[in-house]
Design a protein around this motif. Structure first.
Motif, short mmCIF file in Angstrom:
data_model
loop_
_atom_site.label_atom_id
_atom_site.label_comp_id
_atom_site.label_asym_id
_atom_site.label_seq_id
_atom_site.Cartn_x
_atom_site.Cartn_y
_atom_site.Cartn_z
N ALA A 263 0.82 -1.21 0.00
CA ALA A 263 0.00 0.00 0.00
C ALA A 263 0.86 1.27 0.00
CB ALA A 263 -0.93 0.00 1.21
N GLU A 264 1.99 1.21 0.73
CA GLU A 264 2.87 2.39 0.80
C GLU A 264 3.75 2.54 -0.42
OE1 GLU A 264 5.11 1.43 4.25
OE2 GLU A 264 3.34 1.52 5.56
N GLY A 265 3.81 1.48 -1.24
CA GLY A 265 4.70 1.54 -2.40
C GLY A 265 6.16 1.47 -1.99
N ASP A 266 6.45 0.79 -0.87
CA ASP A 266 7.85 0.61 -0.46
C ASP A 266 8.36 -0.65 -1.17
OD1 ASP A 266 10.28 0.40 0.75
OD2 ASP A 266 9.54 0.75 2.79
N TRP A 267 8.69 -0.49 -2.45
CA TRP A 267 8.87 -1.64 -3.34
C TRP A 267 10.07 -2.51 -2.98
CZ3 TRP A 267 4.34 -1.98 -4.86
CH2 TRP A 267 3.62 -0.89 -5.33
N GLU A 268 11.18 -1.87 -2.63
CA GLU A 268 12.36 -2.69 -2.34
C GLU A 268 12.13 -3.52 -1.07
OE1 GLU A 268 16.30 -1.09 -3.05
OE2 GLU A 268 17.00 -2.17 -1.28
N ALA A 269 11.53 -2.89 -0.07
CA ALA A 269 11.25 -3.62 1.17
C ALA A 269 10.26 -4.76 0.91
CB ALA A 269 10.71 -2.67 2.24
N LEU A 270 9.28 -4.50 0.05
CA LEU A 270 8.30 -5.53 -0.29
C LEU A 270 9.00 -6.73 -0.95
CD1 LEU A 270 5.31 -6.47 -0.58
CD2 LEU A 270 5.27 -5.27 -2.79
N ALA A 271 9.87 -6.43 -1.91
CA ALA A 271 10.58 -7.51 -2.61
C ALA A 271 11.44 -8.30 -1.62
CB ALA A 271 11.44 -6.93 -3.73
N ARG A 272 12.17 -7.60 -0.76
CA ARG A 272 13.03 -8.29 0.21
C ARG A 272 12.21 -9.23 1.09
NH1 ARG A 272 18.33 -6.25 1.45
NH2 ARG A 272 18.80 -4.43 0.19
N GLU A 273 11.06 -8.74 1.54
CA GLU A 273 10.20 -9.51 2.44
C GLU A 273 9.67 -10.77 1.73
OE1 GLU A 273 10.15 -7.89 5.35
OE2 GLU A 273 8.94 -9.39 6.39
N VAL A 274 9.20 -10.60 0.50
CA VAL A 274 8.65 -11.73 -0.25
C VAL A 274 9.75 -12.76 -0.53
CG1 VAL A 274 7.61 -12.44 -2.45
CG2 VAL A 274 6.78 -10.39 -1.29
N LEU A 275 10.93 -12.27 -0.92
CA LEU A 275 12.04 -13.18 -1.21
C LEU A 275 12.48 -13.91 0.05
CD1 LEU A 275 14.11 -10.77 -3.49
CD2 LEU A 275 12.93 -12.84 -4.25
N ASP A 276 12.39 -13.21 1.16
CA ASP A 276 12.80 -13.81 2.43
C ASP A 276 11.90 -14.98 2.82
OD1 ASP A 276 14.56 -13.84 4.58
OD2 ASP A 276 13.10 -12.83 5.86
N VAL A 277 10.60 -14.83 2.60
CA VAL A 277 9.68 -15.94 2.91
C VAL A 277 9.83 -17.05 1.87
CG1 VAL A 277 7.29 -16.60 3.37
CG2 VAL A 277 8.03 -14.27 3.85
N GLY A 278 9.92 -16.65 0.60
CA GLY A 278 10.13 -17.64 -0.46
C GLY A 278 8.90 -18.46 -0.81
N TYR A 279 7.73 -17.99 -0.36
CA TYR A 279 6.49 -18.75 -0.60
C TYR A 279 6.15 -18.71 -2.08
CZ TYR A 279 1.74 -20.34 0.49
OH TYR A 279 0.57 -21.05 0.59
N THR A 280 5.70 -19.86 -2.59
CA THR A 280 5.66 -20.02 -4.03
C THR A 280 4.31 -19.70 -4.70
OG1 THR A 280 6.54 -21.47 -5.72
CG2 THR A 280 5.12 -22.50 -4.09
#
Ligand SMILES: [Zn+2]
Length: 413
Positions: A330-347
């Protein structure tokens, strides 16, 4: 559940919740029972106590040339350290050179107080690049809050020992405890790896050759000798460590080249050793620079459109972070969003959709198209879509429609 909480499984949940915090440099979950401010206050006392006997013998900063050399190096490192953790601008960054030609040692305490023993320079004939690697490594420990972590582990083990002594069977998972302590101890392999990782990057950004990280430890190893008073006593340097440092070098080269091309900004030094840095004072770079985060190989891969989300059964991990993921989206914090998603690794589809949105937001159109297409395709199957019978992980996003809209926005190429 975060790794930290999982490891603390046997403990009272209230203590555990209060105990886990996110490492400010690497995002790792760490045990932290004490506020950093308290650890910094203790660091100030420890620093005074360490320097006092040397001071009495006139052995602090008694070699003006060496002091100036060390100052010049640490100034450049501090400038970069502050870019990674802007809150450390208020630290009392300072360095003392201790006249101890037989001692190969150096440290940086929480709060930025540093020292280097002259033997580390003279005995191994360290180059500026190698001095920079040592000091940047020590700064890495301070930035990653390893001091607070170490003290917290000590406190936690006291709590556990008391609980075990009190006969509380719920706490008697000694195996868990042993694993926790081994994992957490700041001079453990994990913390050393973290400080190495931070140090080499800060040094590269300050214009110091990353290859020196490897040559330094080789020299230390060769010197070996009196381990009692050397860096090797707290920093074992097995072959594995040098291999890992060498593996980091290629990623650091562009940062090093960039720093060499445009030397770090010069700033005015105070005329005395102790520099009390106040916000907005002499360490302020002439241009406001964007805060830095450590380079992440997974993030670079993501930008190229080659992200991997390998975890099939990470629904719980994803669920626990859903609030954060929605907020970042929602905030458009794109890099943090990508890091978080990559960290979980859910497929699942939703994770790919988030990667698509992040890549689109960061301007990596080709990567975004790939991730949106992946999301749209996974949304077609029951096994891979976020909308399940029991669990809705979609976070209010309708798939595959949202992914298709993304693809439409981005066009064909
Ligand atoms: Zn270390």
């Amino acid at each position: 559940m975060t790794p930290c909480l999982r490891r603390l499984g046997a403990l009272a949940l209230g203590v555990a919740l209060a105990a886990c915090s996110t490492n400010p440099m690497t995002g790792r979950s760490q045990l932290s029972l004490l506020p950093e401010s308290q650890v910094i206050a203790q660091g100030r006392q420890a620093y005074a106590a360490e320097l006092k006997p040397w001071q009495a013998k006139g052995k602090i900063n008694n070699d003006p040339a060496l002091k100036a050399r060390v100052d010049a190096i640490t100034d450049r490192l501090i400038e970069q350290a502050i870019r990674y953790r802007p809150d450390t601008r208020g630290w009392n960054w300072q360095v003392a050179v201790i006249d101890a030609p037989k001692t190969l040692n150096a440290f940086c305490l929480p709060g930025g107080r540093m020292a280097i023993y002259s033997g580390l320079v003279t005995k191994i004939e360290a180059s500026d690049d190698e001095i920079a690697q040592v000091m940047a490594h020590e700064i890495g420990h301070a930035l990653a809050n390893h001091g607070a972590e170490k003290m917290s582990v000590g406190m936690m083990s006291d709590i556990l020992v008391a609980a075990v002594a009190g006969g509380n069977r719920g706490y008697q998972q000694v195996g868990d405890l042993a694993a926790l302590l081994a994992w957490q101890l700041p001079n453990s392999r994990g913390a050393e790896r973290e400080a190495d990782r931070i140090g080499i990057e800060i040094a590269a950004r300050a214009g110091y050759d990353p290859d020196a990280a490897v040559s330094l430890w080789k020299k230390m190893q060769a010197e070996g000798g009196d381990r009692g008073s050397s860096l090797l006593s707290t920093h074992p340097a097995p072959a594995e460590r040098m291999t890992e440092l060498a593996q980091l070098v290629p990623a650091m080269r562009p940062l090093y080249a960039e720093a060499r091309a445009s030397p770090p900004s010069a700033f005015t030094r105070l005329p005395v050793n102790a520099r009390d840095i106040t916000p907005g004072s002499e360490l302020t770079p002439p241009v406001a620079l964007k805060p830095l985060t450590l380079l992440s190989p997974a993030l670079e891969q993501f930008k190229r459109g080659e992200a991997l989300l390998p975890c099939d059964d990470c629904a719980l991990g994803f669920q626990l972070r859903q609030g954060k993921l929605r907020a970042l989206h929602a905030e458009g914090d794109w890099e943090a969003l990508a890091r978080e998603v990559l960290d979980v690794g859910y497929t699942r589809d939703i994770a790919w959709y988030y990667l698509g949105a992040a890549a689109e937001g960061l301007g990596h159109a080709a990567a975004a198209r790939r991730y949106y297409a992946q999301a749209a395709s996974l949304a077609r199957f029951r096994e891979t879509r976020c909308q399940g019978v029991l669990l809705d992980l979609c976070g209010g996003i309708t798939l595959p429609e949202a992914a298709r809209e993304g693809l439409k926005r981005l066009g064909d190429d």
